[in-house]
Write a protein that holds these residues in place. Structure first.
Motif, short mmCIF file in Angstrom:
data_model
loop_
_atom_site.label_atom_id
_atom_site.label_comp_id
_atom_site.label_asym_id
_atom_site.label_seq_id
_atom_site.Cartn_x
_atom_site.Cartn_y
_atom_site.Cartn_z
N LEU A 199 26.57 -107.22 8.05
CA LEU A 199 27.03 -105.98 8.66
C LEU A 199 25.98 -105.45 9.62
N ARG A 200 26.39 -105.14 10.85
CA ARG A 200 25.47 -104.64 11.87
C ARG A 200 25.42 -103.12 11.85
N ALA A 201 24.20 -102.58 12.16
CA ALA A 201 24.00 -101.14 12.21
C ALA A 201 22.76 -100.86 13.07
N ILE A 202 22.50 -99.58 13.28
CA ILE A 202 21.32 -99.13 14.02
C ILE A 202 20.48 -98.28 13.08
N ALA A 203 19.21 -98.66 12.93
CA ALA A 203 18.29 -97.92 12.05
C ALA A 203 17.43 -96.99 12.89
N PHE A 204 17.31 -95.74 12.47
CA PHE A 204 16.51 -94.73 13.14
C PHE A 204 15.42 -94.24 12.20
N GLY A 205 14.26 -93.92 12.75
CA GLY A 205 13.21 -93.31 11.95
C GLY A 205 13.53 -91.87 11.59
N ARG A 206 13.09 -91.45 10.42
CA ARG A 206 13.35 -90.08 9.99
C ARG A 206 12.33 -89.10 10.54
N GLY A 207 11.12 -89.58 10.84
CA GLY A 207 10.12 -88.73 11.46
C GLY A 207 9.27 -87.96 10.48
N SER A 216 25.88 -92.57 11.00
CA SER A 216 27.18 -92.86 11.64
C SER A 216 27.89 -94.05 11.02
N LEU A 217 27.69 -94.30 9.75
CA LEU A 217 28.42 -95.35 9.05
C LEU A 217 29.43 -94.70 8.11
N PRO A 218 30.65 -95.22 8.04
CA PRO A 218 31.68 -94.59 7.19
C PRO A 218 31.32 -94.67 5.72
N THR A 219 31.99 -93.85 4.95
CA THR A 219 31.69 -93.78 3.52
C THR A 219 32.09 -95.05 2.77
N ASN A 220 33.02 -95.80 3.33
CA ASN A 220 33.44 -97.03 2.65
C ASN A 220 32.67 -98.25 3.13
#
Length: 318
Positions: A199-207, A216-220
């Motif tokens: 499964l592809r996604a984008i990871a962001f730092g929390r800071g 931005s990923l759905p709950t399912n």
């Protein structure tokens, strides 16, 4: 009167006493006799030992002041020597402890450099070993400065890794140094995929902490705690398959349309001093349609020699 005269006329030898010369001769002869007798017969050994035993307390009393002065001087000298020696030994102990700690640090650093070398050999892209000079000046960003720059052919966009996983990305380059933004910084994103299901996604730092999130990923979405995130490579910057983080928290609250997913980076982002700068992967650009139709660009230009061949014939009466 007659008694006085009689007293003067009857002075004897022992009343007057022997002369000094006679005394010297008498005692000299007596000494010689005693010496000879003692040397031959040892008669005076016990007498001499008795005199020595009687004189021993007197010798102790006579030597007491000198012994006291010597003992006091020796005490102060020993005290001073012990204090000085203790200070020297303490200084040496501290020095040896510091050297031992440095040796342990060097041993750990050597082991980590071996792992980095192994990671560089396993990487599909060329990598350069760099050393962190200092942290970024802004305390609200997660950035470090390394000792390689444009003079060492470092360019912005290069991925930064350690022997375990992704650390960040080169975001600014100077002549002799570069700024690396860590993946925990809010301004950096990394395309990832879940190793378990792709499964592809984008990871962001929390800071605000040393964690990253997948918004931005759905709950399912099919992501579980413990899933390993790796680079997908679709951005053309990070090589494919490098470890990024491990999912530690998944919250699928039905009140919101998106899941709250937190992951912990696998790299020692704030623990080490050396890291690897990976070159940007080279992507082979596909040839355009004109190139595929006409491999030789010179064939597109009509030469005077073949003008007649390319000019269409006219049909009609001349």
């Amino acid at each position: 009167m007659p008694r006085a005269i009689e007293h003067q006329h009857h002075t004897g030898f022992f009343v007057r006493g022997p002369s000094p010369a006679a005394r010297l001769l008498l005692f000299s002869l007596l000494s010689l006799v005693l010496l000879a007798t003692d040397a031959k017969l040892n008669y005076l050994t016990e007498v001499r030992q008795g005199f020595l035993a009687l004189a021993h307390p007197l010798q102790l009393i006579a030597n007491a002041p000198r012994n006291l002065i010597q003992n006091v001087g020796a005490y102060f000298h020993t005290q001073t020597s012990v204090v000085h020696e203790n200070s020297v030994l303490r200084s040496q102990a501290l020095k040896h402890a510091a050297e031992l700690q440095r040796y342990k640090t060097l041993e750990v650093e050597n082991e980590r450099l071996r792992k980095l070398l192994g990671a560089a050999q396993l990487s599909s892209q060329p990598a350069r070993l760099a050393e962190i000079l200092h942290m970024g000046r802004d305390p609200f960003t997660h950035k470090v400065v390394v000792n390689l720059g444009s003079r060492q052919n470092i360019v912005a966009g290069q991925a930064v890794i350690d022997e375990v996983a992704i650390i960040g990305q080169v975001t600014r380059v100077y002549p002799f140094s570069s700024e690396v933004t860590l993946i925990t910084d809010k301004g950096l994103s990394v395309p990832v995929l879940v190793e378990r299901n792709g499964l592809r996604a984008i990871a962001f730092g929390r800071g605000h902490d040393a964690m990253i999130e997948l918004p931005s990923l759905p709950t399912n979405v099919d992501i579980r705690v413990g899933d390993k995130l790796i680079t997908s490579g679709i951005d053309g910057i990070y090589p494919t398959g490098l470890a990024v983080a491990e999912v530690t928290h998944v919250d699928t609250n039905t009140d919101t349309p998106f899941a709250h997913i937190i992951a912990k980076p696998l790299a020692g982002i704030e623990n080490h001093k050396q890291l690897l700068l990976v070159s940007i992967p080279k992507v082979d650009r596909p040839a355009d349609s004109n190139t595929l139709q006409n491999p030789d660009p010179q064939q597109n230009v009509a030469s005077p020699r073949n003008k007649k061949a390319v000019t269409p014939k006219r049909h009609g009466n001349n």
